[in-house]
Design a protein around this motif. Structure first.
Motif, PDB file in Angstrom:
ATOM      1  N   PHE A  56      -2.828  -4.726  -6.352  1.00  0.00           N
ATOM      2  CA  PHE A  56      -1.390  -4.463  -6.341  1.00  0.00           C
ATOM      3  C   PHE A  56      -0.633  -5.188  -7.443  1.00  0.00           C
TER       4      PHE A  56
ATOM      5  N   GLU B 232       4.075   1.482  -0.904  1.00  0.00           N
ATOM      6  CA  GLU B 232       4.837   1.549  -2.156  1.00  0.00           C
ATOM      7  C   GLU B 232       4.011   2.155  -3.285  1.00  0.00           C
ATOM      8  N   ASN B 233       2.705   1.916  -3.243  1.00  0.00           N
ATOM      9  CA  ASN B 233       1.800   2.402  -4.277  1.00  0.00           C
ATOM     10  C   ASN B 233       1.129   3.725  -3.903  1.00  0.00           C
ATOM     11  N   ASN B 234       1.584   4.323  -2.806  1.00  0.00           N
ATOM     12  CA  ASN B 234       1.050   5.611  -2.344  1.00  0.00           C
ATOM     13  C   ASN B 234      -0.475   5.609  -2.242  1.00  0.00           C
TER      14      ASN B 234
ATOM     15  N   ARG C 188       0.827  -1.204   0.000  1.00  0.00           N
ATOM     16  CA  ARG C 188       0.000   0.000   0.000  1.00  0.00           C
ATOM     17  C   ARG C 188       0.862   1.256   0.000  1.00  0.00           C
TER      18      ARG C 188
END
Length: 95
Positions: free
Chosen positions: A53, A12-14, A10
């Motif tokens: 993701f 890492e994917n902002n 989460r």
């Protein structure tokens, strides 16, 4: 284990916690507890998260199941012995 991985993905994917909770159609507080390992994810949630993701669902499901097993047996007496017996049973059922 799985909660830490989901938080890592989460971040890492902002994606904010509330944004991911909305995608999973759950309360933000519940997702927060799941990330902290205080509540279990449902299998369906893991499949959805793998899609969100773009992760291999098998990898996340294996981590989810391992987490459930550890949390179930780690407070019991003889967890390692029980796990070894369960593994032997799984191996003999393959044959």
């Amino acid at each position: 284990m799985i909660g830490n991985k989901i938080r890592e993905l989460r971040e890492e994917n902002n994606i904010l916690l509330r944004q991911l909770a909305a995608q999973l159609d759950m309360d933000t507080a519940m997702l927060s507890k799941m990330e902290r390992g205080e509540r279990f994810f449902k299998k369906e949630d893991i499949v959805t998260l793998s899609e969100i993701f773009n992760q291999n669902s098998k990898d996340l499901l294996v981590l989810w199941l391992a987490d459930k097993i550890v949390k179930t047996i780690n407070t019991e007496d003889y967890p390692k012995e029980a796990l070894q017996m369960a593994l032997k049973s799984l191996e003999s059922n393959k044959e």
